[in-house]
Enzyme design. Structure first.
Site, PDB file in Angstrom:
ATOM      1  N   ARG A   1      31.316  37.988  18.171  1.00  0.00           N
ATOM      2  CA  ARG A   1      30.015  38.597  18.455  1.00  0.00           C
ATOM      3  C   ARG A   1      29.409  39.259  17.223  1.00  0.00           C
ATOM      4  O   ARG A   1      28.200  39.427  17.131  1.00  0.00           O
ATOM      5  CB  ARG A   1      30.153  39.606  19.599  1.00  0.00           C
ATOM      6  CG  ARG A   1      28.846  39.832  20.321  1.00  0.00           C
ATOM      7  CD  ARG A   1      28.864  40.972  21.338  1.00  0.00           C
ATOM      8  NE  ARG A   1      29.960  40.994  22.242  1.00  0.00           N
ATOM      9  CZ  ARG A   1      30.913  41.943  22.242  1.00  0.00           C
ATOM     10  NH1 ARG A   1      30.880  42.916  21.342  1.00  0.00           N
ATOM     11  NH2 ARG A   1      31.891  41.911  23.117  1.00  0.00           N
TER      12      ARG A   1
ATOM     13  N   TYR B   1       2.103  39.946  21.909  1.00  0.00           N
ATOM     14  CA  TYR B   1       2.636  38.760  22.585  1.00  0.00           C
ATOM     15  C   TYR B   1       2.891  39.126  24.051  1.00  0.00           C
ATOM     16  O   TYR B   1       3.433  40.202  24.336  1.00  0.00           O
ATOM     17  CB  TYR B   1       3.933  38.404  21.855  1.00  0.00           C
ATOM     18  CG  TYR B   1       4.708  37.236  22.356  1.00  0.00           C
ATOM     19  CD1 TYR B   1       4.168  35.952  22.352  1.00  0.00           C
ATOM     20  CD2 TYR B   1       6.014  37.399  22.806  1.00  0.00           C
ATOM     21  CE1 TYR B   1       4.913  34.873  22.783  1.00  0.00           C
ATOM     22  CE2 TYR B   1       6.768  36.322  23.230  1.00  0.00           C
ATOM     23  CZ  TYR B   1       6.205  35.066  23.225  1.00  0.00           C
ATOM     24  OH  TYR B   1       6.956  34.008  23.650  1.00  0.00           O
TER      25      TYR B   1
ATOM     26  N   LYS C   1      10.064  30.150  15.592  1.00  0.00           N
ATOM     27  CA  LYS C   1       8.803  29.572  15.131  1.00  0.00           C
ATOM     28  C   LYS C   1       8.970  28.963  13.729  1.00  0.00           C
ATOM     29  O   LYS C   1       9.491  27.883  13.609  1.00  0.00           O
ATOM     30  CB  LYS C   1       7.712  30.638  15.175  1.00  0.00           C
ATOM     31  CG  LYS C   1       7.637  31.379  16.538  1.00  0.00           C
ATOM     32  CD  LYS C   1       7.153  30.477  17.664  1.00  0.00           C
ATOM     33  CE  LYS C   1       7.353  31.061  19.064  1.00  0.00           C
ATOM     34  NZ  LYS C   1       6.755  32.357  19.319  1.00  0.00           N
TER      35      LYS C   1
END
Ligand code: PLP
Length: 397
Positions: free
Chosen positions: A59, A113, A210
């Site tokens: 992790r 957003y 993106k």
């Protein structure tokens, strides 16, 4: 290409490529790891004392994630470190939770957003954080909105869907005078076109999904923080158990290597398409920060070193019911969420319920475009044919 560009491009080729992580190969291996093994009790105790200084547990990452983290820090000088998250939205949640506690007040930009608004109205409200939305163009005028319990100001610049550019320096100055932290969503520009830390931002985040991944094939986010906020950001991401899958981190790193090149092309093509739309009789407003006709242009010019491939435009006339004539038959623009990939996309816009501090008033429907790496002349021809069909549909009702 000026010298500064050469330095930046060269830096991105080398960033994060430590020999101890790559064993002398160009790219780091994709380690699929949960357990990391310790040979001796001494080694084990050393790792427990310093869990972030080497292999500890999956992790906390392996050289696959570390290489991307280190490389991203180089794209936003002033960051004390970088954390990877499994999506952009989880980066937003982690950044907010790093600075907010029950009873706090948050100032959220009205052009955030949409899922960011969702977090404020859901999770944050439930935990006792009150949100006030502010006009993206407020600049230093934000001061009166800061209350004694305002712990954070959240910025996204340019704003989602309508691309208002924020005066980040002025907002940071006002926030810091009130001991509030500033968080910025820097997905549109990436660190290559805007460095939040140069303007006083405390925590910067991106949907790497993106432009950094850049190929529409992985979900990934990052949170970067300055020295004063680094420990809080790191602890929050670890406490929430957020970690990025090794294959996705690898794709992020691969994407980052060509980011300067891709962004240059997205920028040039998007500007070309935006200018063509600006001259089209069916088009009303083109919302692109690099167009001199756009209201936010001066601020963009002052603060940004480039523009990416995402912008919107509105139509002079017509209704949403006329839009299928335009969008259903485009050859190169497909409809879909996300952006930043090599392929062009369009998104029909709706503003109901997602603006409360400002109003959006267009005479006709509006669309967002992501300009991919196709030849811009093909894209312009495609859009012009679509606009002709739209005008025809409006005329015939
Ligand atoms: C897409 C997007 C996000 C969310 O990223 P995901 O990886 O899709 O969760 C966050 N901020 C902005 C500005 C975005 O466009």
């Amino acid at each position: 290409m000026d010298k500064k560009d050469v330095r930046r491009n060269t830096q991105i080729v080398h960033a994060g490529r430590r020999k101890e992580w790559t064993s002398g190969i160009v790219n780091p291996p994709v380690y699929h790891a949960s357990t990391c093994l310790f040979e001796t009790l001494e080694e084990f105790d050393r790792a427990v004392a310093n869990p972030n200084e080497g292999l500890y547990y999956g992790r906390r990452g392996t050289p696959t994630q570390w290489a991307l983290q280190e490389a991203l820090v180089e794209t936003e000088p002033g960051a004390a470190g970088c954390l990877l998250t499994p999506s952009g939205v989880s980066a937003i949640a982690a950044a907010l939770l790093a600075v907010l506690k029950p009873g706090d007040h948050l100032l959220m930009v009205d052009t955030a957003y949409e899922p960011t608004r969702g977090l404020c109205q859901g999770l944050l409200k439930d935990m006792g954080v009150e949100t006030t939305y502010y006009d993206p163009l407020i600049a230093g005028g934000i001061s009166p909105l800061l209350k004694a319990n305002t712990a954070a100001v959240f910025c996204e610049s340019p704003g989602s869907l309508t691309f208002e550019v924020q005066d980040i320096s002025a907002i940071c100055e006002a926030a810091h005078a009130n001991d509030a932290s500033v968080i910025m969503d820097n997905t549109w520009a990436t660190g290559l076109f805007f460095n939040p830390f140069d303007h006083g931002v405390d925590i910067s985040l991106q949907a790497l999904t993106k432009y950094v991944v850049g190929h529409s094939d992985a979900m990934l986010g990052c949170v970067m923080a300055n020295e004063a906020h680094w420990k809080r950001a790191e602890t929050t991401v670890f406490r929430l158990g957020l970690c990025a899958a090794p294959d996705d981190a690898y794709l992020g790193l691969r994407g980052l290597r060509t980011l300067p090149l891709r962004l240059k092309q997205h920028e040039a093509s998007a500007l070309h398409v935006a200018q063509a739309l600006e001259g089209h009789p069916a088009v009303d407003q083109v919302m692109h920060p690099a167009l001199p006709s756009f209201a936010s242009h001066a601020l963009w010019k002052r603060d940004f070193s480039g523009s990416s491939g995402l912008f919107s435009f509105s139509l002079k006339t017509g209704q949403r019911s006329h839009l299928p004539a335009l969008v259903d038959h485009l050859a190169h623009f497909k409809m879909g969420f996300s952006w930043g990939g090599f392929e062009s996309l369009t998104l029909p816009l709706r503003f109901t319920g997602i603006r409360t501090a400002t109003t959006v008033d267009f005479t006709g429907p509006a669309l967002r475009l992501h300009i991919g790496l196709e030849d811009p002349e093909d894209l312009i021809a495609d859009l012009c044919e679509g606009l002709d069909r739209f005008m025809q549909a409006v005329k015939t009702g």
